[in-house]
Design an enzyme around this catalytic site. Structure first.
Site, PDB file in Angstrom:
ATOM      1  N   LEU A  87     124.953  35.485 -46.885  1.00 27.00           N
ATOM      2  CA  LEU A  87     123.860  36.261 -47.486  1.00 27.00           C
ATOM      3  C   LEU A  87     124.393  37.476 -48.248  1.00 27.00           C
ATOM      4  CD1 LEU A  87     121.404  36.175 -44.455  1.00 27.00           C
ATOM      5  CD2 LEU A  87     120.995  35.107 -46.693  1.00 27.00           C
ATOM      6  N   CYS A 156     137.544  40.242 -48.657  1.00 30.69           N
ATOM      7  CA  CYS A 156     138.474  39.263 -49.241  1.00 30.69           C
ATOM      8  C   CYS A 156     139.819  39.866 -49.635  1.00 30.69           C
ATOM      9  CB  CYS A 156     137.839  38.562 -50.433  1.00 30.69           C
ATOM     10  SG  CYS A 156     137.347  39.644 -51.788  1.00 30.69           S
ATOM     11  N   HIS A 256     143.545  36.504 -54.904  1.00 29.59           N
ATOM     12  CA  HIS A 256     143.869  37.927 -54.944  1.00 29.59           C
ATOM     13  C   HIS A 256     145.368  38.114 -54.713  1.00 29.59           C
ATOM     14  CE1 HIS A 256     139.743  38.841 -55.226  1.00 29.59           C
ATOM     15  NE2 HIS A 256     139.490  39.400 -54.080  1.00 29.59           N
ATOM     16  N   ASN A 343     140.813  34.256 -52.289  1.00 28.16           N
ATOM     17  CA  ASN A 343     139.703  35.109 -51.851  1.00 28.16           C
ATOM     18  C   ASN A 343     138.427  34.341 -51.538  1.00 28.16           C
ATOM     19  OD1 ASN A 343     139.916  34.843 -54.830  1.00 28.16           O
ATOM     20  ND2 ASN A 343     137.887  35.785 -54.766  1.00 28.16           N
TER      21      ASN A 343
END
Lengths: 366, 366, 366, 366
Positions: A87, A156, A256, A343
């Site tokens: 969410l 992340c 990342h 990520n």
């Protein structure tokens, strides 16, 4: 371990970026079966394929294509042994609490409850032992819970960095200082997220993640101290770890990167070769427990001077593993290296899934 | 200062990336006039517009469009008061020495002679005083020279970083340590340079630039010690500066970014506000001398948290200035910030041009 | 023509993408002076530099930096001889009508009134004669107007294509058919506009612009028939022009490319060489009238097989000109070529500005 | 069909871009086993993992990691039932002829022999019947061959377009005209290929592929007439097909897009709905023969207005299928649509592999 058993799974925010990733990653899972999909009232009532603007290069799994999307209310998920939450932060806080109160086991990728003192913040390749906080969480709830709880995973950009840091601390004892510069992918910004006009032919400066000792997710997960009453976890309680980070967004889709320099508490520090070996050898409890989504190899240490690279290495171990390269001496601190983590996988949905697998393996989910 | 006077200029490697930039930057220059163009034998004899594969978004200046390209031999450049070299490293070494031996003043962007102990390595916004090495260079030549010399400027990723470092050392005394992570533009790799298959949706690890004290261009230019017999220039002779750099290539056309963390020798260190002011106030000898290509403002310190950005800020001061942002405390060292410099301007051709302007102003060019 | 005179200019939507471009293009204009800035109530009352999220690589012109932004209400613009509108389509319609009713001369880049039968849709390099519709527009207004009117310019992808089409019709008579494939820049989508997750390493299909004869802006502007009662303008009234377009978005910042194949009515059709010459020779009324923002050269026809390119050629004539390349025979229709136009300049704000300059030159603005 | 049988495979140019793709695609193939690797003398003698600069995001298959690379001489490949060639054009011509003369079956992705009148040019989803040219090729050889032959596949930008064209001709009879604009991925240019400085924030014009009837690969493969003595294949011998193409390179890694407008010979032409159905229903002989690398679904026709997109759809059917979208009426010709094909899979190595599978299934390989 789970032979023959199947566990029903619900997904909150199923039409969003993280929700799509949950659905894609769970396709063909040996014992987790997507059973209920939750999204906003706007999507509720529609078959999933009509409700979603699917953005992955793999097709929508046929098993969920026609599933009718529900509103994010606990009664639609009462059959689910596990609920994953992708969410948005503006609604995640309330909904996840409602699901917990309804005695559901929530594994959330959202940030809202990450700093709740009784909610474990778990990087599954680092600190699954923090699941032991769950009994406290249930007991502190009013009324006390028998089954419900919330588990979160880290941001992340944090996740990828703390895995090698944890490997180093396991082998060489506490770190003293850590300097990080990230080069983060645009998918970390969600959808629509980063405007193409901002990032094409450009680099954008991101958020500061400086940590005073004990406050940051990076620090607490790396060091093993997510929860307030869990001080005993934390090897840093006596040795504050100083972290300095500079965050940047670069025109990369997924993956990342970060350059990392560390200083060890112990003197003399380990050599680059010893660091290389410690990273290579790092094994996780998740793998030992037989979690099917855990990487077989947690950290791959590249010897080539031009690896890892986001595009070539982000899918290592289906995105669940971490790639490290250029381990060498740092003339200012002790050792430096680069780290790459996917990520959208280990930095997000994959972490939630492994956390759930660990909780099942440990018998925490009733 | 130079009213009414005009100086003839030659350009070596005129058809290459750096050569095109020289020609573009010199268009409309108040006293430097492009007079002779040198390139490979393959191009020699052709009008410039036929010889060049022009890659800039501004058109070829009409004054050079029809100029006939010469081979890079001194006799074709004997009228030139100044010769700029944008030659490739595989030929620059020999050719530049031949031009110097022919009593020509060579300002080179090539790397070949950067580490010659008698050749000044000059970042024009930092250490123009090193031009005083030129008499030694002439005297050491066999036979001794009256007019000829070579001046080099620094590597494109070094230049941007050393400007704020020099500003800090001027104000606060020697630095103790510096940790740098670069995010370099593709144009730093020359043409054709970086393959699009390597850089699209990707980050590539670059070369290591770790400095043991005294060895690196970054260090010596920052600290003011380019030449061997110029030890007295060097405030670091007693205070070795430790530098650690991690280099990365990102999908950006022009503009090298770097995150920088520094530790000062003096305790307590200056505050972020003091650093901000020192950077803002940094003024150069080049500007004081009236050099028309020098930036009016050397360092622009941004207050917005999302600046500088390569695409928006690389053209600051026609690419001759340096942009700094996010000046703040570093929990590991003392202060950190980001710096952006235009690698094809102040990181390359613009530096050579300002160096020549300084040399003219100081009467070094006979 | 306008020696010594100055005209006050207002800008609606001044903080938006198009508004920023208006402000940047008008910096240093010989007779148009930015006087009033309008934006949403959220921005009203702030100095411009605080209200705007400036996204151009040139700095905010100092003259407007501190100007206080107003709401978009006519009373704040009553001094303005000219009002440029860069408003978003969701508010432009009403506001522009209110400004017209208040006897202001509105030159709008918004789409809302483009198809009003009494509003001229003017591509300034093509059909400025359509300004003659303005008296009808004023007379049809209730109550009739003395000074107020609205002039619109065309969509950014249309503008670039119709300029060469108009040049061909002027020389060779009406076209019979035209097949177009666009490759449009992301800036055509506004800000934040296209998500980076959609366009990086990708091409996105865009809107269909198929024209039944007479309906499309492309057709009517090319052919000279923007307004209903202006049938006599239209050389196509007896020769319907069939247009088929396929629109695509590509990862380019600025500059819309299109491949174009045309069939002429006349047989035999002109040769590629004749087409080349006709495009080259195309001169505009705007230039003849001395409009300072009009391109000195309207269409540049490249001979090199790899030009035009968006990045290298989009700034031709400060973005006001159009670049054509690869003029050659089409084995299916008659002739094909590629065209490039700067969508944020001649495709947007520059067109509005030239339209205003033409209107001033013709004495239409009282 | 091939149960239990295994066929040894050699790969020429094994370290190059296409060679890497062959190796990756053949990993886990049910009956083709990589047995010999050929590359330049520089690579010969090294284990594959040392010789190659591996550029794919999947790891080097473990089975070939240690295989010693050979020079491209037939004696090292004498055990191979099939030899795939991914050689560069500057060496492919001679080497492939030497392999054929040594009685080896060569399936080449190189362009050198594509226009040899006795060499079949086969798009495997279109014209596998042209393998019947092989007996002529062997007979014409001096001395005549028993087993050796060369089969080529088409250029990567051609392949994607001719599949839907073939589907349309099968259903509706010969096409009269076809107008194509390509937006090609950078990987079509090989490695290092397209310079990042040329393509970032840009579009580059590519090669012209205009066809006078019978000359182009596009036409001959679409129409079924690759070889001189195979005129009877060609439904176009009486109906010349006019093709006009404009080629462009865009900043996309993999996946060639094209907009296509077609005119049918038959009047009235089919409706968009009929075209949609014909494309959807198109089934290939390769699938009927049980070729494991053939797509289960040859053409996927999207209904969404924003699909296909290179990044989301290029991996359809492991890159072996073709995606079509936006089928609609063309106001100038009859019907238009967009097509996407993966240039490095069905546009290159996958085609060679399916061609070999077909040849095995038909008993052409002895």
């Amino acid at each position: 371990m789970f032979e023959g058993r199947q566990f029903k799974v619900g997904i909150l925010g199923a039409t969003g970026t993280v929700g799509q990733r949950f659905i894609s990653l769970l396709e063909g899972h040996p014992f987790l079966v997507v059973h209920a999909l939750g999204a906003s009232p706007r999507s509720a009532g529609k078959p999933y394929e009509k409700a979603v603007n699917w953005k992955l290069s793999t097709p929508i799994p046929s098993a969920v294509r026609g599933s009718v999307v529900q509103e994010c209310e606990p009664q639609h998920f009462s059959d689910c042994a596990i609920v994953f939450s992708g969410l948005d932060a503006d609604v995640a806080g309330e909904i996840e609490m409602a699901f917990r109160a309804a005695e559901l086991a929530v594994f959330s990728n959202s940030k809202n409850h990450r700093r709740d003192p009784d909610v474990p913040l778990i990087v599954p390749l680092v600190n699954p032992s923090h699941l032991s906080v769950i009994p406290y969480q249930r007991a502190l709830h009013n009324p006390p819970l028998r089954k419900g709880f919330i588990v979160t995973n880290a941001n992340c950009s944090t996740t990828g960095v703390v895995v090698p840091l944890a490997a180093l601390e396991r082998q060489f004892g506490p770190l003293d200082a850590c300097l990080i510069t990230t080069m983060q992918a645009i998918s970390g910004g969600g959808y629509p997220g980063v405007s193409s006009l901002d990032i094409l032919d450009n680099v954008i400066l991101g958020g500061i993640v400086d940590a005073d000792p004990g406050a940051s997710g990076a620090h607490s997960a790396a060091a093993g101290g997510a929860a307030g009453h869990a001080k005993t976890f934390d090897m840093h309680s006596a040795h504050p770890l100083r972290i300095s980070a500079s965050c940047n967004r670069v025109p990369v889709l997924d993956g990342h990167m970060a350059t990392v320099s560390v200083r060890f508490s112990r003197r003399p520090p380990p050599s680059p070769q010893q660091v290389h070996e410690a990273l290579d050898a790092y094994a996780t409890e998740a793998l030992a427990l037989g979690c099917p989504s855990a990487p077989n190899r947690t950290i791959f240490v590249h010897d080539e001077p031009d690896r890892p690279q986001p595009r070539l290495d982000r899918d290592f171990q289906r995105g669940a593993g971490v790639s490290v390269g250029r381990v060498r001496q740092c003339p200012v601190l002790d050792i430096k290296f680069v780290v790459l983590a996917n990520n959208v996988c280990i930095g997000a949905a994959t972490s939630s899934i492994i956390n759930a697998e660990i909780a099942l393996a440990k018998g925490i989910i009733n």
